[in-house]
Design an enzyme around this catalytic site. Structure first.
Site, mmCIF file in Angstrom:
data_model
loop_
_atom_site.group_PDB
_atom_site.id
_atom_site.type_symbol
_atom_site.label_atom_id
_atom_site.label_comp_id
_atom_site.label_asym_id
_atom_site.label_seq_id
_atom_site.Cartn_x
_atom_site.Cartn_y
_atom_site.Cartn_z
ATOM 1 N N LEU A 118 0.860 -1.182 0.000
ATOM 2 C CA LEU A 118 0.000 0.000 0.000
ATOM 3 C C LEU A 118 0.896 1.232 0.000
ATOM 4 O O LEU A 118 1.996 1.214 0.556
ATOM 5 C CB LEU A 118 -0.898 0.028 1.241
ATOM 6 N N ASP A 119 0.401 2.308 -0.601
ATOM 7 C CA ASP A 119 1.129 3.569 -0.563
ATOM 8 C C ASP A 119 1.354 4.009 0.884
ATOM 9 O O ASP A 119 0.584 3.669 1.791
ATOM 10 C CB ASP A 119 0.347 4.676 -1.281
ATOM 11 N N TYR A 120 2.377 4.808 1.070
ATOM 12 C CA TYR A 120 2.684 5.404 2.371
ATOM 13 C C TYR A 120 1.459 6.097 2.959
ATOM 14 O O TYR A 120 1.154 5.978 4.149
ATOM 15 C CB TYR A 120 3.828 6.399 2.174
ATOM 16 N N HIS A 220 -0.773 4.292 -7.822
ATOM 17 C CA HIS A 220 -1.647 5.445 -7.560
ATOM 18 C C HIS A 220 -2.930 5.387 -8.399
ATOM 19 O O HIS A 220 -3.541 6.428 -8.676
ATOM 20 C CB HIS A 220 -0.924 6.774 -7.836
#
EC number: 5.4.99.-
Length: 298
Positions: A118-120, A220
């Site tokens: 998962l993204d930050y 994203h």
């Protein structure tokens, strides 16, 4: 913070490798990994594994806390963690920041790894294999699109009906240079599909609560797709904004002061070794202030 820096005074000459092993109660191989990452320093200089040390040293090491210890489900093959927002899935070089990988390995050992990321900025469920083989098998499920992932998002504007966003995404090749971290919609990109279902709407804030199902997994993807239809996610500073604002956002991110992104990986559904799993995560606390004045449900 899970990474802490502690000061020690060594009274007798000691080999650095043995010192780290004894302090952290780990194997020599694990102690070597800490030294390779330059986590032991004396007089602000990194200590080598073969070095004999005496006097004051400082050791940076991972100390789990409740924030990153969110193991929500476990079998003999894997565990599912509820990653907090603004935590990296994997560590980055020699930087000492929160990393879910450290948490996973503190539970299951050095062979455990996330099967996806998962993204930050994004919170929510991350599936991790306990062994090298289970990691490989679980990654294959994601590659074969056999894992159904759903997200919750708060987005600007009224989303009145379900929609399918089918726009090709070109992912960046050089993420080190300025705004090249951004993906973009381009005919040169790969097919990318996102399903959007409205759940509720706050008319006072003009914000919709959405259920998101990505059918592909581009970098994203959800953030870019929602921005492309004029429903930017609350807290989004990279997409749907001017370049100047995006640069300011990235600087705030580096300083750990970026606004919170309202995107949460809420559920995972998959079959593994003959068993069907459906694992869900509750609505995150940071969503709650936006949901007080919901006018209706769809």
């Amino acid at each position: 913070m899970p990474f802490v820096e502690e000061e020690f005074e060594i009274l007798k000459p000691t080999k650095a490798l043995f010192f780290v092993r004894d302090v952290l109660k780990c194997s020599l191989k694990e102690a070597q990994r800490h030294l390779d990452k330059q986590r032991l320093k004396q007089n602000q200089q990194a200590v080598r594994k073969s070095q004999i040390i005496q006097g004051v040293v400082r050791l940076i090491h991972f100390k789990p806390n409740e924030k990153t210890q969110a193991l929500v489900f476990e079998t003999k093959d894997f565990g599912v963690f509820d990653k907090p927002h603004q935590v990296y899935t994997h560590p980055k070089g020699y930087f000492y920041h929160e990393s879910l990988l450290d948490c996973i390995q503190s539970h299951f050992g050095k062979n455990a790894h996330p099967a996806h990321r998962l993204d930050y900025e994004t919170s929510g469920l991350v599936l991790a294999g306990k062994t090298l083989q289970s990691v490989k098998d679980l990654k294959a499920l994601f590659m074969q699109k056999k894992v159904k992932k759903t997200y919750l998002a708060l987005a600007h504007g009224l989303v009145e009906k379900s929609m399918k966003i089918d726009k090709p995404i070109l992912t960046p090749q050089n993420i080190q240079k300025d705004l090249h971290i951004r993906s973009k919609i381009s005919p040169l990109g790969k097919q990318s599909i996102t399903l959007v279902e409205p759940l509720s709407y706050n008319p006072f804030l003009d914000i919709s609560l959405l259920k998101i199902t990505p059918l592909t997994g581009r970098t994203h993807q959800i953030r870019l797709h929602l921005s492309s239809v004029d429903h930017r996610i609350v807290g989004e500073g990279l997409y749907g904004v001017a370049d100047e604002n995006a640069r300011e956002y990235l600087q705030l991110k580096r300083e750990n002061n970026a606004p919170l992104l309202m995107l949460h990986a809420a559920s995972l559904e998959f079959e593994f070794k003959g068993a069907i799993y459906k694992i869900a995560s509750p609505m995150p606390e940071r969503f709650m202030p936006f949901l007080k004045d919901l006018s209706f449900f769809y």
